[in-house]
Scaffold this motif. Sequence first.
Motif, short mmCIF file in Angstrom:
data_model
loop_
_atom_site.label_atom_id
_atom_site.label_comp_id
_atom_site.label_asym_id
_atom_site.label_seq_id
_atom_site.Cartn_x
_atom_site.Cartn_y
_atom_site.Cartn_z
N UNK A 47 72.02 -30.79 63.32
CA UNK A 47 71.83 -31.49 64.30
C UNK A 47 71.07 -32.85 63.84
N UNK B 77 77.22 -36.32 66.32
CA UNK B 77 76.05 -36.87 66.52
C UNK B 77 75.33 -36.69 65.14
N UNK C 97 75.92 -37.49 71.23
CA UNK C 97 75.42 -38.63 70.32
C UNK C 97 74.96 -39.47 70.95
N UNK D 155 71.48 -38.43 72.46
CA UNK D 155 70.43 -38.44 71.70
C UNK D 155 69.86 -39.81 71.52
N UNK E 289 70.77 -27.12 72.69
CA UNK E 289 70.79 -26.85 71.42
C UNK E 289 70.21 -28.05 70.50
N UNK E 290 70.95 -29.24 70.71
CA UNK E 290 70.58 -30.31 70.16
C UNK E 290 69.04 -30.81 70.12
N UNK F 51 66.53 -28.70 68.40
CA UNK F 51 66.58 -28.76 67.00
C UNK F 51 66.11 -30.07 66.55
N UNK F 52 65.91 -31.04 67.41
CA UNK F 52 65.52 -32.35 67.14
C UNK F 52 64.24 -32.31 67.44
N UNK F 53 63.50 -31.33 67.88
CA UNK F 53 62.10 -31.43 68.24
C UNK F 53 61.71 -31.88 69.28
#
Lengths: 301, 301
Positions: free
Chosen positions: A184, A217, B217, B220, B257-258, B261-263
């Motif tokens: 990710x 992404x 994408x 995010x 999920x994304x 994992x990106x905090x």
Amino acid sequence: MSDSPVHVDIRDVSLRDGLQIEAPIPLSAKLDLLGAVAATGVREMEATAFVSPSKVPALADAAELAAELHRFPGIEFSALVASPNGARRAIAAGLRSIEYVVSAADGHSRANVGRSSADAAALIPEIVAIAHDGDVAVEVIVATAWDCPFDGPTPPHRVVDIVTAAVDAGADRLAIADTIGTTTPRRVTELVALVRPRVGDLPLGAHFHNTRGAGLASAYAAVQAGVTRLDASIGGLGGCPFAPGASGNIATEDLVYLLRDCGVDVDVDLDAAVAAARVAQDAVGHDLPSALLRSGDRKRD
Amino acid sequence: MSDSPVHVDIRDVSLRDGLQIEAPIPLSAKLDLLGAVAATGVREMEATAFVSPSKVPALADAAELAAELHRFPGIEFSALVASPNGARRAIAAGLRSIEYVVSAADGHSRANVGRSSADAAALIPEIVAIAHDGDVAVEVIVATAWDCPFDGPTPPHRVVDIVTAAVDAGADRLAIADTIGTTTPRRVTELVALVRPRVGDLPLGAHFHNTRGAGLASAYAAVQAGVTRLDASIGGLGGCPFAPGASGNIATEDLVYLLRDCGVDVDVDLDAAVAAARVAQDAVGHDLPSALLRSGDRKRD
């Protein structure tokens, strides 16, 4: 995108990573697909792999395919290898560029090539020497750079160590690969930040699968972090969308759509890539996961 | 992610945007799906729309569904409306939160609600007054905020003007919607940068479809630009993957999920969301585009 390059080189991996888990298709169908991909303007293609024909029957025609690549001047073709013997076979077949793949995780390395990650990495100098003796370029690809299906998360220092060894051995290019499609954006940013200083002025690429939906992404995060080369496959070839857990590479046409609208210059024409995706879908005989193949481009000014 | 919030509110829109183009399913099936989505821990759900039953037959049971929402305490339910009359119907049915959607593009606005974008925007004060008279919260969603299928690119100032009008009219929340799934990270970053100063301290959300593969994408990028609310639908409901040009919302489970994992902290449990996606797939009777539904979570430490 303060850190972004103006141009990203897209390497189409349809013929290798895209086809390797498909049922074998005839050489003539591969050449039709290759022609359609070549018509997109792409400058680099991964044409095949010189690996065990019994393990990867879809690529058993590697030498026969290599003999036809002269038909497509202007494209730099490469082949994946997993051993010194594979490197010799690729060079004997006429390839001018090879990729040596080293899994950063033991579990995947043993399953894939039957040796530990350390043993695979220890072969880098020999493979670089074989390539350079033949005046052939060699890229080292670090597979399972974020996660291994068997071992779980890959320690980032392991990736850095392999990259450092490859640079020290004289590799011409480096790449980090999200082999099973788990990474990710933040993990991409973090790993590229660790790897980039070890690469110096050598080109750094990245390779993503869309297995968990985050492939594009992650690719964009890689570009923002300074990666200048991305692998992709036409149509998102590389996995059947109906097979549990299997998934293709990020689709070349979807990547081109995103990068172009983010101000990144690429060589691949979007309409030609969508047309090539139709050829790919016909070649494999099932639906491909490409988004642009279904939606088409957006209406523009 | 210097500008990123720690927490993002995910609003599940499966029951409305997810189902609206599907063949109608029974109320009991909707309630089963609603229960599965509620079990994910999500705090907000868009339950239905109070629009023309002849135009959106899949949501013709809006009032009947609204009467069952008391079964799910702890979730804030909302309904989409497209007119003052729809707002009155939603409030009469018991909804405590409504969304008024205004297309920023004339072409889409006329096709969708039979009036120009300016005429639709002119109704904002009346709808806010109707909502607030009933002590109901109102969000204004700017549809086709990046592109219109008929008019092409939407001028960003048009989005800014509608947002400003909504803030001036007293709207409680704002959102910008990529109705046809065309936007990409850079365009998201640019539009959020223009809109955010007009929103002040009000919550700003964004709504993406994955039509061209760039939905996650873009989501995010929105979070990185300061958006604190994202719409998503379980399984990526919202379009048949086999219908040309049609595509669902970004899938709730893929988004979770994304982001995780990106905090980014979210309320939705990943495993429960995947389980809900199975319920959604059974409810509509065809494969859904969700990635996590096929791949499952990655192996963790």
